[in-house]
Design an enzyme around this catalytic site. Sequence first.
Site, PDB file in Angstrom:
ATOM      1  N   GLY A 188       0.884  -1.378  -0.122  1.00  0.00           N
ATOM      2  CA  GLY A 188       0.104   0.101   0.090  1.00  0.00           C
ATOM      3  C   GLY A 188       0.876   1.321  -0.130  1.00  0.00           C
ATOM      4  O   GLY A 188       0.268   2.296  -0.195  1.00  0.00           O
TER       5      GLY A 188
ATOM      6  N   GLU B  10       3.860  -6.710   1.411  1.00  0.00           N
ATOM      7  CA  GLU B  10       3.522  -7.110   0.143  1.00  0.00           C
ATOM      8  C   GLU B  10       3.553  -5.876  -0.789  1.00  0.00           C
ATOM      9  O   GLU B  10       2.428  -5.342  -1.569  1.00  0.00           O
ATOM     10  CB  GLU B  10       2.217  -7.774  -0.070  1.00  0.00           C
ATOM     11  CG  GLU B  10       1.764  -8.737   0.777  1.00  0.00           C
ATOM     12  CD  GLU B  10       0.452  -9.346   0.793  1.00  0.00           C
ATOM     13  OE1 GLU B  10       0.349 -10.655   0.724  1.00  0.00           O
ATOM     14  OE2 GLU B  10      -0.446  -8.471   0.761  1.00  0.00           O
TER      15      GLU B  10
ATOM     16  N   GLY C 242       3.815  -3.582  -3.932  1.00  0.00           N
ATOM     17  CA  GLY C 242       3.572  -3.615  -5.281  1.00  0.00           C
ATOM     18  C   GLY C 242       4.128  -2.475  -6.192  1.00  0.00           C
ATOM     19  O   GLY C 242       5.098  -2.297  -6.714  1.00  0.00           O
ATOM     20  N   ARG C 243       3.253  -1.319  -5.945  1.00  0.00           N
ATOM     21  CA  ARG C 243       3.430  -0.154  -6.647  1.00  0.00           C
ATOM     22  C   ARG C 243       4.762   0.500  -6.293  1.00  0.00           C
ATOM     23  O   ARG C 243       5.650   0.757  -7.305  1.00  0.00           O
ATOM     24  CB  ARG C 243       2.173   0.938  -6.221  1.00  0.00           C
ATOM     25  CG  ARG C 243       2.423   2.156  -7.108  1.00  0.00           C
ATOM     26  CD  ARG C 243       1.343   3.042  -6.131  1.00  0.00           C
ATOM     27  NE  ARG C 243       0.144   2.633  -6.152  1.00  0.00           N
ATOM     28  CZ  ARG C 243      -0.957   2.633  -7.085  1.00  0.00           C
ATOM     29  NH1 ARG C 243      -0.742   3.258  -8.125  1.00  0.00           N
ATOM     30  NH2 ARG C 243      -2.211   2.199  -6.491  1.00  0.00           N
TER      31      ARG C 243
ATOM     32  N   ARG D 115      -4.826   4.150 -15.981  1.00  0.00           N
ATOM     33  CA  ARG D 115      -4.828   4.767 -14.535  1.00  0.00           C
ATOM     34  C   ARG D 115      -5.636   6.465 -14.780  1.00  0.00           C
ATOM     35  O   ARG D 115      -6.412   6.782 -13.829  1.00  0.00           O
ATOM     36  CB  ARG D 115      -3.498   4.906 -13.768  1.00  0.00           C
ATOM     37  CG  ARG D 115      -3.187   3.497 -13.597  1.00  0.00           C
ATOM     38  CD  ARG D 115      -2.169   3.293 -12.521  1.00  0.00           C
ATOM     39  NE  ARG D 115      -2.183   4.061 -11.374  1.00  0.00           N
ATOM     40  CZ  ARG D 115      -1.900   5.056 -10.838  1.00  0.00           C
ATOM     41  NH1 ARG D 115      -1.271   5.901 -11.652  1.00  0.00           N
ATOM     42  NH2 ARG D 115      -2.373   5.690  -9.826  1.00  0.00           N
TER      43      ARG D 115
ATOM     44  N   CYS E 114     -10.886   5.864 -28.908  1.00  0.00           N
ATOM     45  CA  CYS E 114     -12.139   6.381 -29.298  1.00  0.00           C
ATOM     46  C   CYS E 114     -13.207   6.944 -27.975  1.00  0.00           C
ATOM     47  O   CYS E 114     -14.043   6.307 -27.748  1.00  0.00           O
ATOM     48  CB  CYS E 114     -12.996   5.652 -30.148  1.00  0.00           C
ATOM     49  SG  CYS E 114     -12.418   5.699 -31.812  1.00  0.00           S
ATOM     50  N   GLU E 115     -12.422   7.588 -27.043  1.00  0.00           N
ATOM     51  CA  GLU E 115     -12.964   8.169 -25.857  1.00  0.00           C
ATOM     52  C   GLU E 115     -12.526   9.494 -25.627  1.00  0.00           C
ATOM     53  O   GLU E 115     -11.374   9.684 -25.629  1.00  0.00           O
ATOM     54  CB  GLU E 115     -12.617   7.175 -24.606  1.00  0.00           C
ATOM     55  CG  GLU E 115     -12.873   5.693 -24.696  1.00  0.00           C
ATOM     56  CD  GLU E 115     -14.271   5.686 -24.016  1.00  0.00           C
ATOM     57  OE1 GLU E 115     -14.792   6.356 -23.142  1.00  0.00           O
ATOM     58  OE2 GLU E 115     -14.883   4.631 -24.405  1.00  0.00           O
TER      59      GLU E 115
END
Length: 470
Positions: free
Chosen positions: A280, A322, A324-325, A362, A393-394
């Site tokens: 986290g 743990e 991650g980021r 993101r 196409c957004e």
Amino acid sequence: MEAALKSDAEPGDRPFGSGDGVPFEPACNLDSPNRNLTPITTVVEATGQLAVGGCRLSDLARTYGTPLYVLDEATLRSACRAYRDALTNHYPGPSLPLYASKANSSLAITALVASEGLGLDAVSAGELLTALQGGMPPERIVLHGNNKSREELGLAIEYGVTIVVDNWSDIELLAQLVSGRPAQVRLLLRFTPGIECHTHEYIRTGHLDSKFGFDPDQLEGVLRHLSGCEWAHLDGLHAHIGSQIFELEPHRDLAGVMADALALARSLGHPCGDLNVGGGLGIRYVESDNPPTIQRWVQVVAEAVAEACQQRGLALPRLLCEPGRSLVASGGVTLYTVGSRKDIPGLRTYIAVDGGMSDNPRPITYQSRYTALLVDRPKAEPGVPVTVAGKHCESGDVLLKDIALPACGNGEILAVFATGAYNASMSSNYNRIPRPAAVLVHDGLSDLVQRREQPHDLLRYDVLPERLER
Ligand SMILES: *Cc1c(COP(=O)(O)O)cnc(C)c1O
């Protein structure tokens, strides 16, 4: 709390537009003391061009094409060592950091992380197979998931991977899978610690209304049930409070909640030698982000766990965490080629790149901010702020809103920083756009670690029923 939400992470409320007193995002500042926004090997060469891992970024773009994920080996290794060393320095017992591979799962990253002595979290058969084939020893792998399939659990049992029991369904399926076998299955038990933290709602997991883990009220009942399961070997407890968190207090609070749960589990006869406090720790995406360092985070967590255990007279568990980021994000840079441009006088200038929400979902998912530079003139004076859009196409397919970049033209290469986490792993084929290649750079060498998808690859799983053929 609102204020904290705004100043912390993943701000979801940044208005689209420049009018409302919202400052423009400066381009990445290479002279900033906050060098953790770019890979640690980032330099401006004598030619004025940007290089990472000893490789000139425009050369990489030419060799491998764009969009291109670039991963800097030195930055990834240094983050692994920071976790490992800080745990050794600040925790009086044994410890093991586990890489949460959902952040970026590949054979190469697995091999790198394994060689640094870390373990790994997997949440699916795909991540598990990647970990095993990448050379991660099964005894250092932990399988997570709030809806594990029979196949995933079977695979974990077969390889002797530790399973994080998330709910009753896990327990029922495991009991069926081991029935008639002498197997002992190593388990961690996940519960929701009831801790609120300030991050984006979608990535908050520790509060009680979460789909993950047992409710604390159920903990005693589950522990008693597992005491009666001969096949179950409860190695310890797990909790995870969320992602992209800048505060330290929730992690400190978590230690107390987990030590209470550990005392309960041990009093019911479970060995519980492991305490897994989740991940986290947030990272810096833009200059104004100010997350704690890995060292500081580990120190706070380690001291809080040791103290909470001592206060309760508990033998120190092995401390697992743990990340991650914070292990992989800042080691990653994405290279794009600038294409078309649209000037709306008095309103906005769009420049479009050859990727977007399919390789980095993101911004459209969390309104996340990033920073960027032109790789061949990183120090050029910015002109009017531009908005860097993708090619999907957004209308919301925007990578960087109102960023101070020099006027740039067709064919220039743009580097977006801190894309090593939750980019490749969350990528899609929206608009049938193939996924980018990934290269690992180190000391002037570049190795392809993920081949570029080709448009025809995307047809591989299509089936045209004969009766529709014409
Ligand atoms: C996502 C997740 C992590 C990693 O979170 P980061 O914020 O990337 O460090 C760790 N553990 C669990 C259970 C997760 O779901």
